[in-house]
Write a protein that holds these residues in place. Structure first.
Motif, PDB file in Angstrom:
ATOM      1  N   MET A   1      40.414  36.856  40.387  1.00 34.82           N
ATOM      2  CA  MET A   1      40.433  37.299  38.969  1.00 34.82           C
ATOM      3  C   MET A   1      40.836  36.428  37.774  1.00 34.82           C
ATOM      4  O   MET A   1      41.407  35.590  37.699  1.00 34.82           O
ATOM      5  CB  MET A   1      40.891  38.318  39.073  1.00 34.82           C
ATOM      6  N   ARG A  67      44.583  40.662  48.528  1.00 31.89           N
ATOM      7  CA  ARG A  67      43.262  40.329  47.492  1.00 31.89           C
ATOM      8  C   ARG A  67      41.955  39.748  48.504  1.00 31.89           C
ATOM      9  O   ARG A  67      41.720  38.898  47.530  1.00 31.89           O
ATOM     10  CB  ARG A  67      43.785  40.196  45.801  1.00 31.89           C
ATOM     11  N   ARG A  69      38.161  38.489  48.668  1.00 31.17           N
ATOM     12  CA  ARG A  69      37.010  38.063  47.859  1.00 31.17           C
ATOM     13  C   ARG A  69      36.263  38.478  49.034  1.00 31.17           C
ATOM     14  O   ARG A  69      36.001  37.797  49.750  1.00 31.17           O
ATOM     15  CB  ARG A  69      36.660  37.483  47.049  1.00 31.17           C
ATOM     16  N   ILE A  71      32.648  36.806  49.251  1.00 32.60           N
ATOM     17  CA  ILE A  71      32.028  36.168  48.538  1.00 32.60           C
ATOM     18  C   ILE A  71      31.525  35.033  49.735  1.00 32.60           C
ATOM     19  O   ILE A  71      32.040  35.334  51.238  1.00 32.60           O
ATOM     20  CB  ILE A  71      32.621  35.382  47.633  1.00 32.60           C
ATOM     21  N   ASN A  74      34.338  33.292  52.166  1.00 31.74           N
ATOM     22  CA  ASN A  74      35.346  34.065  53.049  1.00 31.74           C
ATOM     23  C   ASN A  74      34.461  34.834  54.335  1.00 31.74           C
ATOM     24  O   ASN A  74      35.151  35.697  54.914  1.00 31.74           O
ATOM     25  CB  ASN A  74      35.894  35.261  51.827  1.00 31.74           C
ATOM     26  N   ASP A 102      27.430  36.604  47.050  1.00 32.72           N
ATOM     27  CA  ASP A 102      28.286  36.014  45.376  1.00 32.72           C
ATOM     28  C   ASP A 102      27.079  36.692  44.246  1.00 32.72           C
ATOM     29  O   ASP A 102      27.443  36.372  42.624  1.00 32.72           O
ATOM     30  CB  ASP A 102      27.821  34.642  45.698  1.00 32.72           C
ATOM     31  N   ARG A 104      27.534  40.068  43.068  1.00 25.88           N
ATOM     32  CA  ARG A 104      27.854  40.791  42.020  1.00 25.88           C
ATOM     33  C   ARG A 104      28.358  40.472  40.744  1.00 25.88           C
ATOM     34  O   ARG A 104      29.332  39.282  40.533  1.00 25.88           O
ATOM     35  CB  ARG A 104      28.886  41.418  42.656  1.00 25.88           C
ATOM     36  N   PRO A 106      31.041  40.465  37.136  1.00 27.63           N
ATOM     37  CA  PRO A 106      31.924  40.690  37.718  1.00 27.63           C
ATOM     38  C   PRO A 106      32.881  41.899  37.130  1.00 27.63           C
ATOM     39  O   PRO A 106      31.803  41.906  35.870  1.00 27.63           O
ATOM     40  CB  PRO A 106      32.434  38.778  36.500  1.00 27.63           C
ATOM     41  N   TYR A 117      40.988  44.808  39.839  1.00 28.41           N
ATOM     42  CA  TYR A 117      40.661  43.830  41.519  1.00 28.41           C
ATOM     43  C   TYR A 117      40.045  45.174  42.196  1.00 28.41           C
ATOM     44  O   TYR A 117      39.270  45.368  43.235  1.00 28.41           O
ATOM     45  CB  TYR A 117      41.800  43.884  41.877  1.00 28.41           C
ATOM     46  N   THR A 120      36.787  45.678  41.348  1.00 30.65           N
ATOM     47  CA  THR A 120      36.221  44.585  41.719  1.00 30.65           C
ATOM     48  C   THR A 120      35.439  44.958  43.738  1.00 30.65           C
ATOM     49  O   THR A 120      34.790  44.681  44.565  1.00 30.65           O
ATOM     50  CB  THR A 120      36.880  43.328  41.331  1.00 30.65           C
ATOM     51  N   ARG A 121      36.593  45.402  44.198  1.00 31.98           N
ATOM     52  CA  ARG A 121      36.649  45.253  46.109  1.00 31.98           C
ATOM     53  C   ARG A 121      36.140  46.816  46.419  1.00 31.98           C
ATOM     54  O   ARG A 121      34.961  46.909  46.436  1.00 31.98           O
ATOM     55  CB  ARG A 121      38.138  46.332  46.571  1.00 31.98           C
ATOM     56  N   GLU A 124      32.186  45.375  45.702  1.00 38.33           N
ATOM     57  CA  GLU A 124      32.003  44.499  46.573  1.00 38.33           C
ATOM     58  C   GLU A 124      32.056  44.776  48.195  1.00 38.33           C
ATOM     59  O   GLU A 124      31.279  44.228  49.199  1.00 38.33           O
ATOM     60  CB  GLU A 124      33.542  43.207  46.908  1.00 38.33           C
TER      61      GLU A 124
END
Length: 228
Positions: A1, A67, A69, A71, A74, A102, A104, A106, A117, A120-121, A124
């Protein structure tokens, strides 16, 4: 982030973005950026509540600490897992639709790093929930998942998305949704565990049906099973 990627809004600006995003999303539900902006500008109290729940959960605290991600870098190993696993089911879901984790948008309108976060979580893990509940990505499937997301997080955007989505249904789709998917989603959302407190990436190698049972997941049944 990245701090510089976020925009701090005054109260009237937040309201203006929320209204504009809501109108735009209703006119074109495919605008993921508008739906994201609506979720952020109306969802601060809900995300703060989710943050508190995550801090009370051992697994939720691990997510906040590390945290992770969702993506490609990962989760790419999911494509190599045995077909019975949760990770392989997720990979199949993404691959069959040519989706990329990838893609999504921001988070831009959250004031603190922690809440940003959490937002974001929530964004995702959406495709993890599609996989677990066995929901399609058409308008009916997305609306049904928004019911579950509302029960899990109490985000106003989820309720608005259901209203906007169902307004675009044909008569046949509306009947199918309210007779089949809506009552199932209400039961499924109430029965399952607190899904924002799950560290999904640690369970990629687990059997899909095992994690469904562990987390109280009721997969969407075929429409003909509605009456049972």
């Amino acid at each position: 982030m990245i701090e510089g990627a976020r925009v701090r809004l005054k109260g009237w600006q937040r309201a203006a973005v929320a209204v504009g995003s809501a109108v735009g999303a209703l006119l074109d539900p495919r605008r993921a950026d508008l739906i994201a902006a609506l979720g952020e500008t109306t969802g601060k109290p809900a995300f703060e509540s989710v943050l508190k729940r995550m801090k009370r959960s051992p697994e939720g605290r691990a997510v906040l600490l590390e945290r992770p991600r969702v993506i490609s870098a990962n989760v790419g190993h999911a494509w190599d897992l045995p077909p019975n696993t949760f990770g392989a089911a997720y990979a199949k879901f993404m691959g069959s639709r040519n989706f990329s984790p990838d893609d999504r948008p921001p988070v831009r309108f959250m004031e603190t790093e922690e809440v940003a976060y959490v937002a974001t979580r929530a964004r995702e893990v959406h495709d993890f929930w599609h996989t677990l509940f066995g929901l399609p990505t058409n308008l009916i499937g997305e609306s049904a998942l928004k019911v579950i997301e509302f029960e899990q997080m109490l985000l106003p955007m989820c309720a608005l998305s259901v209203v906007g989505g169902t307004a675009r249904f044909s008569e046949k789709q509306r009947k199918l949704f309210y007779q089949h998917y809506f009552p199932w989603a209400l039961r499924a959302g109430m029965r399952c565990t607190d899904l924002m407190c799950v560290y999904y990436e640690r369970h990629f190698e687990d059997d899909l049906e095992d994690v469904r049972r562990r987390w109280g997941i009721i997969p969407a049944p075929p429409p003909q099973q509605t009456a049972t």
